[in-house]
Write a protein that holds these residues in place. Sequence first.
Motif, PDB file in Angstrom:
ATOM      1  N   PRO A 167       1.015  -1.086  -0.242  1.00 44.76           N
ATOM      2  CA  PRO A 167      -0.093   0.023  -0.074  1.00 44.76           C
ATOM      3  C   PRO A 167       0.704   1.075  -0.169  1.00 44.76           C
ATOM      4  CG  PRO A 167       0.213  -0.896   2.069  1.00 44.76           C
ATOM      5  CD  PRO A 167       0.254  -1.681   0.932  1.00 44.76           C
ATOM      6  N   PRO A 168       0.120   2.584  -0.650  1.00 38.66           N
ATOM      7  CA  PRO A 168       1.468   3.336  -0.835  1.00 38.66           C
ATOM      8  C   PRO A 168       0.835   4.533   0.737  1.00 38.66           C
ATOM      9  CG  PRO A 168      -0.892   3.914  -1.576  1.00 38.66           C
ATOM     10  CD  PRO A 168      -0.717   2.422  -1.269  1.00 38.66           C
ATOM     11  N   VAL A 169       2.731   5.213   1.190  1.00 35.21           N
ATOM     12  CA  VAL A 169       2.338   5.788   1.889  1.00 35.21           C
ATOM     13  C   VAL A 169       2.025   6.546   2.590  1.00 35.21           C
ATOM     14  CG1 VAL A 169       4.412   6.662   3.615  1.00 35.21           C
ATOM     15  CG2 VAL A 169       5.339   4.740   2.806  1.00 35.21           C
ATOM     16  N   PRO A 170       1.247   7.251   3.008  1.00 38.91           N
ATOM     17  CA  PRO A 170      -0.047   8.327   2.970  1.00 38.91           C
ATOM     18  C   PRO A 170       0.776   9.675   2.950  1.00 38.91           C
ATOM     19  CG  PRO A 170      -0.407   6.686   5.180  1.00 38.91           C
ATOM     20  CD  PRO A 170       1.234   6.366   4.323  1.00 38.91           C
ATOM     21  N   ALA A 171       0.526  10.552   2.548  1.00 39.86           N
ATOM     22  CA  ALA A 171       0.598  12.080   1.745  1.00 39.86           C
ATOM     23  C   ALA A 171       1.764  12.821   3.204  1.00 39.86           C
ATOM     24  CB  ALA A 171      -0.137  12.865   1.296  1.00 39.86           C
TER      25      ALA A 171
ATOM     26  N   ARG B  90       8.962  11.969   5.253  1.00 41.23           N
ATOM     27  CA  ARG B  90      10.223  11.128   5.104  1.00 41.23           C
ATOM     28  C   ARG B  90      11.058  11.747   4.439  1.00 41.23           C
ATOM     29  NH1 ARG B  90       7.742   6.037   1.129  1.00 41.23           N
ATOM     30  NH2 ARG B  90       7.755   8.389  -0.146  1.00 41.23           N
ATOM     31  N   ASP B  91      10.272  12.483   3.762  1.00 46.11           N
ATOM     32  CA  ASP B  91      10.733  13.661   2.634  1.00 46.11           C
ATOM     33  C   ASP B  91      11.734  14.839   3.293  1.00 46.11           C
ATOM     34  OD1 ASP B  91       9.989  12.387   0.774  1.00 46.11           O
ATOM     35  OD2 ASP B  91       8.118  13.181  -0.072  1.00 46.11           O
ATOM     36  N   LEU B  92      11.504  15.296   4.134  1.00 42.73           N
ATOM     37  CA  LEU B  92      12.176  15.809   4.903  1.00 42.73           C
ATOM     38  C   LEU B  92      13.887  15.322   5.414  1.00 42.73           C
ATOM     39  CD1 LEU B  92      12.209  18.897   5.627  1.00 42.73           C
ATOM     40  CD2 LEU B  92      11.367  17.996   8.618  1.00 42.73           C
TER      41      LEU B  92
ATOM     42  N   ASP C  35      14.419  12.521   3.710  1.00 38.77           N
ATOM     43  CA  ASP C  35      15.544  12.209   2.109  1.00 38.77           C
ATOM     44  C   ASP C  35      16.068  13.539   2.175  1.00 38.77           C
ATOM     45  OD1 ASP C  35      14.604   9.666   2.886  1.00 38.77           O
ATOM     46  OD2 ASP C  35      12.690   9.548   1.255  1.00 38.77           O
ATOM     47  N   ASP C  36      15.547  14.152   1.555  1.00 39.66           N
ATOM     48  CA  ASP C  36      16.158  15.484   1.256  1.00 39.66           C
ATOM     49  C   ASP C  36      17.786  16.132   1.563  1.00 39.66           C
ATOM     50  OD1 ASP C  36      14.184  16.148  -0.760  1.00 39.66           O
ATOM     51  OD2 ASP C  36      12.941  17.697   0.305  1.00 39.66           O
ATOM     52  N   ASP C  37      18.149  15.887   3.461  1.00 39.53           N
ATOM     53  CA  ASP C  37      19.079  15.639   3.951  1.00 39.53           C
ATOM     54  C   ASP C  37      19.426  15.104   4.945  1.00 39.53           C
ATOM     55  OD1 ASP C  37      21.093  17.284   4.490  1.00 39.53           O
ATOM     56  OD2 ASP C  37      20.507  19.743   5.078  1.00 39.53           O
ATOM     57  N   PRO C  38      20.031  14.353   4.882  1.00 37.96           N
ATOM     58  CA  PRO C  38      19.229  12.882   5.473  1.00 37.96           C
ATOM     59  C   PRO C  38      21.439  13.719   7.405  1.00 37.96           C
ATOM     60  CG  PRO C  38      20.073  11.693   4.158  1.00 37.96           C
ATOM     61  CD  PRO C  38      20.306  12.911   3.309  1.00 37.96           C
ATOM     62  N   LEU C  39      21.864  14.603   6.673  1.00 33.11           N
ATOM     63  CA  LEU C  39      22.723  14.950   7.134  1.00 33.11           C
ATOM     64  C   LEU C  39      22.144  15.837   8.399  1.00 33.11           C
ATOM     65  CD1 LEU C  39      26.150  14.881   4.917  1.00 33.11           C
ATOM     66  CD2 LEU C  39      24.884  13.185   6.049  1.00 33.11           C
TER      67      LEU C  39
ATOM     68  N   LEU D  37      16.158   7.461   9.781  1.00 28.53           N
ATOM     69  CA  LEU D  37      17.357   8.999   9.776  1.00 28.53           C
ATOM     70  C   LEU D  37      19.263   8.145  10.062  1.00 28.53           C
ATOM     71  CD1 LEU D  37      18.777  11.775   9.471  1.00 28.53           C
ATOM     72  CD2 LEU D  37      18.396  11.757  11.724  1.00 28.53           C
ATOM     73  N   VAL D  38      19.213   7.068  10.470  1.00 35.33           N
ATOM     74  CA  VAL D  38      20.451   5.944  11.016  1.00 35.33           C
ATOM     75  C   VAL D  38      20.191   5.426   9.926  1.00 35.33           C
ATOM     76  CG1 VAL D  38      21.487   5.055  12.710  1.00 35.33           C
ATOM     77  CG2 VAL D  38      20.583   6.218  13.513  1.00 35.33           C
TER      78      VAL D  38
END
Length: 268
Positions: free
Chosen positions: A162-166, A172-174, A176-180, A215-216
Motif C-alpha cells: 500500500p502507498p505511504v500516506p501523503a 519522510r521526504d524531509l 530524504d532531502d538532507d539526511p545529514l 534517519l540512521v
Amino acid sequence: MAKNQFRMLRSALTGVEAVEAETHLSFARHTHEQFGIGLISAGAQSSLSGRGMVEAKAGDIITVNPNEVHDGAPIGQRRSWRILYFDPAIVTDLQREISDGGVGRSEIPYPVMRNAAIASRFEMLFRAVTGGGAADGLLREELLLQLVADVMRERGDAEERPPVPASIRAARDLIDDDPLAAVSLTDLSRESGLSRFQVLRGFAKATGLTPHAYLVQARIHIARRLIAQGTPLAEAAFASGFADQSHMTRVFVRKYGLSPRLYAGGFM
C-alpha cells in the motif's frame, strides 16, 4: 565457512554486489537501497518483509526490494546464504525489456520462493558473477535477464504494498532531502501537518521504522556508497553524519552483518 562469517566477493558485473554468509546472528530492522536476490543454502530463518513475517529454508530463494524494511533470525542454530544485490537501475531497465516497454512490476512480489529452476539459475549466475574471468560475458547477461524475469513473473496473489500516506511521505521526504541535517519530531510534525505522536506512530506504521531509525538508515546508505567509491572509512563516517568511524562501524555491522572494512575489500 566458519560461524558468523561474511564475505564480500568481487563481482564481475558493475552495479552488482555478491555476499556469502553463515551465521547464528539475528539482525535488526533495516533496508537496502538495492534489490536483493539470494538463496538459503543451509538451515532456515524467519524474517519480517513487506508482506509480513515469512520463513525460508535451505533451497528457498529470498528477495528484498529497495527500501523494504526487513530483519532476520535463524530457525535453529544457524543458517547460510548467498545473495546478489543489484543497483535499482539494473532491475528497472531489465524489467522494462521483460515487459516489452510496458509498465511491469516495480517490485519483486514474493520475499520467499520455492522453485528449483529459479534456485538453479541463481546458483549459475552467482558463480558467473564471482568466478572472475572464467565466465563468459554473454552467459552472465543471459542468466541475469532470465533470473530477473523469473522472480518478477512468479505467479500468485501478491499485490503491491500500500502507498505511504501523503502526510507521512512529506515527513519522510524531509529526511530524504538532507539526511545529514538535524531534524526533530517538531520539524516532522510541522512538515506533515500531524501531531508529534501522530507522526511518530504513522511513520513507524507506514515505513516499518521510527523516524530516528529511518534517519540512521539513510546515513548508513550514504556511508555504504562512499565506501564503495573508495572513500577512506574515517572520511566516510564524517561525510555521512556519524560521530566517528567506530559509530559508523557499529551501525554497519548491526545492519548488514559485515564490517565496513570487509565491505570495502570487495571493491579492491
